[in-house]
Design a protein around this motif. Structure first.
Motif, short mmCIF file in Angstrom:
data_model
loop_
_atom_site.label_atom_id
_atom_site.label_comp_id
_atom_site.label_asym_id
_atom_site.label_seq_id
_atom_site.Cartn_x
_atom_site.Cartn_y
_atom_site.Cartn_z
N VAL A 140 0.83 -1.20 0.00
CA VAL A 140 0.00 0.00 0.00
C VAL A 140 0.87 1.25 0.00
N THR A 141 2.01 1.20 0.66
CA THR A 141 2.93 2.35 0.67
C THR A 141 3.35 2.72 -0.75
N HIS A 142 3.68 1.71 -1.56
CA HIS A 142 4.05 1.97 -2.95
C HIS A 142 2.90 2.64 -3.71
N LEU A 143 1.68 2.16 -3.46
CA LEU A 143 0.52 2.74 -4.14
C LEU A 143 0.27 4.17 -3.70
N ILE A 144 0.47 4.45 -2.42
CA ILE A 144 0.29 5.82 -1.93
C ILE A 144 1.27 6.77 -2.62
N LEU A 145 2.50 6.31 -2.81
CA LEU A 145 3.52 7.16 -3.44
C LEU A 145 3.27 7.36 -4.93
N SER A 146 2.79 6.33 -5.61
CA SER A 146 2.62 6.40 -7.07
C SER A 146 1.20 6.76 -7.48
N GLN A 147 0.25 5.87 -7.22
CA GLN A 147 -1.14 6.14 -7.59
C GLN A 147 -1.74 7.27 -6.77
N GLY A 148 -1.16 7.53 -5.61
CA GLY A 148 -1.64 8.61 -4.76
C GLY A 148 -0.91 9.92 -5.02
N ILE A 149 0.29 10.07 -4.43
CA ILE A 149 1.01 11.35 -4.50
C ILE A 149 1.48 11.67 -5.91
N GLY A 150 2.08 10.70 -6.62
CA GLY A 150 2.56 10.95 -7.98
C GLY A 150 1.45 11.37 -8.92
N PHE A 151 0.33 10.64 -8.87
CA PHE A 151 -0.82 10.99 -9.71
C PHE A 151 -1.35 12.37 -9.33
N GLY A 152 -1.37 12.67 -8.02
CA GLY A 152 -1.88 13.96 -7.57
C GLY A 152 -1.05 15.13 -8.07
N VAL A 153 0.28 14.99 -8.00
CA VAL A 153 1.17 16.06 -8.48
C VAL A 153 0.98 16.27 -9.98
N GLY A 154 0.99 15.18 -10.75
CA GLY A 154 0.79 15.29 -12.19
C GLY A 154 -0.57 15.86 -12.54
N GLY A 155 -1.60 15.40 -11.83
CA GLY A 155 -2.94 15.90 -12.08
C GLY A 155 -3.07 17.39 -11.81
N SER A 156 -2.40 17.85 -10.74
CA SER A 156 -2.44 19.28 -10.41
C SER A 156 -1.82 20.12 -11.52
N LEU A 157 -0.67 19.67 -12.03
CA LEU A 157 -0.03 20.39 -13.12
C LEU A 157 -0.87 20.35 -14.40
N ALA A 158 -1.61 19.27 -14.58
CA ALA A 158 -2.39 19.11 -15.81
C ALA A 158 -3.58 20.07 -15.87
N TYR A 159 -4.23 20.29 -14.72
CA TYR A 159 -5.48 21.07 -14.78
C TYR A 159 -5.37 22.51 -14.29
N THR A 160 -4.36 22.83 -13.45
CA THR A 160 -4.30 24.19 -12.89
C THR A 160 -4.12 25.31 -13.92
N PRO A 161 -3.49 25.07 -15.08
CA PRO A 161 -3.47 26.16 -16.06
C PRO A 161 -4.85 26.65 -16.45
N SER A 162 -5.87 25.80 -16.32
CA SER A 162 -7.24 26.22 -16.63
C SER A 162 -7.65 27.40 -15.75
N ILE A 163 -7.21 27.39 -14.49
CA ILE A 163 -7.57 28.46 -13.56
C ILE A 163 -6.97 29.78 -14.00
N LEU A 164 -5.69 29.74 -14.39
CA LEU A 164 -5.00 30.96 -14.79
C LEU A 164 -5.53 31.49 -16.13
N PHE A 165 -5.75 30.59 -17.08
CA PHE A 165 -6.17 31.02 -18.41
C PHE A 165 -7.65 31.39 -18.47
#
Length: 445
Positions: A140-165
């Protein structure tokens, strides 16, 4: 002298109005001759293509994250994760981190405007790579780091430009535009649970995660081209945009308290409803239908609240979403004893609670009204940070609530199950989420 004071007062009021109802507050000076050469705001082919691209990226990031309830059910009943603790933390980290770090990409894009065009592309690559890496997880620790935190960081970068633009493309229809974008996650949330359920049962966890990685990448590529600013970098004025004094203002603090506390319970139903439905003895499809119903009704909820927020004061919208959500949690979910009553809860909760984030645009303008020097695009991601804090905390907290069995054998419906404490917690946090309504009645905001 009196005439001069009156003129200065009127000029100040005019500047404040302009800062809220035009793109000027985003660093765009409409008096420049190049403004006539740019695509129009609030409509036109380019604006709608940008909105479509934003909604699609929102759908891929949040639709997948909101479907974690399907993974949670599978992880908890299959090896090698069966019986592990903190499984819920995987999903809450994915959603929470994506919200939590939202101000960082916004600040980075303002300081270095030339990178703004490519942030969403980088985010999609990180998000998909994290899912691919999670397919090799053995704990579960591996999943938290990858499917959890890693996905979250990438997802944030993917959608936040919508807010600025968004402030460049939409002005008078901004609330509705954000409502359309938020609804994207609801539409994808109808399909993702079914697809994920089928893949998990047929191919298992590793293959499902690898197919997800490739699928999300291929679906996002055609839309990244249109996910771009309206104003060329050479014409974007970024001076004075990073003003953070609003963080200490009474108005922001009150709205942020409600926003953060509401997030402490908002995500829990979508995580546990499929598992709860399965314990009623229904098949996989019918248990997954709980998440699907929530996601599809949240589409209409997001658009409805976004539409209303362009026309009414934000506390009116908060009253609608809070009152309806509290009733659905305490009375429909709490006393639910059949699958059909559970479905009714998912519909009502998705329609009303699912539109809460569509109030952020109006909240940002309320905060700006009390802090005129502040850029709306900077306020907005801090609302997401508050939601992220609540989301991340709700994961470990829910594990504790599941062990609080004080109501079991002493109550009826869901209150008498192991999820009774979660129902009560969700209802209380939802109620506090409308604190700004009370604050306005008391003249605090």
């Amino acid at each position: 002298m009196a005439l001069k004071d009156e003129y200065d007062s009127g000029e100040a009021e005019l500047k404040l109005t302009a800062s809220q109802d035009s793109p000027i507050h985003c660093g765009i000076d409409q008096n420049h001759p190049w403004e006539d050469e740019l695509p129009p705001v609030d409509g036109g082919r380019h604006a709608w293509l940008f909105l479509l691209a934003s909604a699609m990226l929102e759908a891929l990031v949040w639709g997948y994250a909101f479907s974690f309830g399907i993974f949670e059910k599978f992880y908890s009943t299959h090896e090698p994760f069966q019986g592990s603790n903190n499984i819920a933390a995987i999903g809450t980290c994915a959603m929470g981190i994506a919200y939590l770090v939202a101000p960082l990409p916004i600040i980075g894009m303002i300081l270095i405007p030339r990178i703004a065009r490519w942030v969403s592309t980088i985010g999609v690559m990180i998000m998909c790579l994290s899912l691919a890496m999670s397919s090799f997880s053995t704990s579960v620790t591996h999943l938290i780091l990858s499917q959890g935190i890693g996905f979250g960081v990438g997802g944030s970068l993917a959608y936040t430009p919508s807010i600025l633009f968004m402030s460049e493309w939409f002005v008078k229809r901004k609330g509705l535009a954000f409502g359309v974008v938020w609804s994207g996650s609801g539409l994808s949330g109808v399909l993702f649970p079914l697809i994920i359920e089928w893949l998990l049962n047929r191919y298992g966890v590793p293959t499902t995660l690898r197919i997800s990685s490739v699928g999300l990448f291929l679906l996002s590529i055609p839309f990244l081209y249109f996910h771009r600013p309206r104003i060329p970098v050479t014409h974007s004025a970024v001076q004075h945009r990073l003003n953070f004094r609003f963080l200490y203002s009474k108005v922001f603090i009150i709205y942020q308290i409600g926003n953060t506390v509401q997030a402490l319970g908002f995500f829990l139903p979508t995580i546990y409803l499929p598992t709860y439905a399965s314990k009623m003895g229904v098949n996989e499809l019918l248990s997954s239908l709980t998440v699907i119903l929530f996601n599809i009704t949240s589409v209409f909820g997001s658009i409805m609240i976004g539409f209303l927020s362009d026309r009414y004061h934000v506390t009116t919208c908060l009253l609608i979403t809070t009152a309806g959500s509290v009733i659905s949690v305490f009375f429909i979910w709490g006393f639910s004893s059949s699958l059909w009553s559970l479905y009714l809860f998912c519909i009502v909760y998705g329609l009303l609670a699912g539109g809460y984030s569509s109030t952020w645009s109006s909240i940002a303008h309320e905060v700006q009204h009390s802090n005129p020097a502040t850029d709306v695009s900077v306020i907005f991601p801090f609302m997401e940070t508050g939601r992220g804090i609540g989301n991340v905390v709700s994961g470990p907290l829910s594990e504790v609530l599941l062990k609080a069995d004080g109501l079991q054998s002493h109550a009826w419906g869901t209150y008498g199950s192991q999820y009774g404490a979660i129902v009560i917690w969700t209802g209380i946090t939802t109620l506090i989420g409308g604190i700004a309504v009370v604050a306005r009645c008391l003249k605090f905001v």
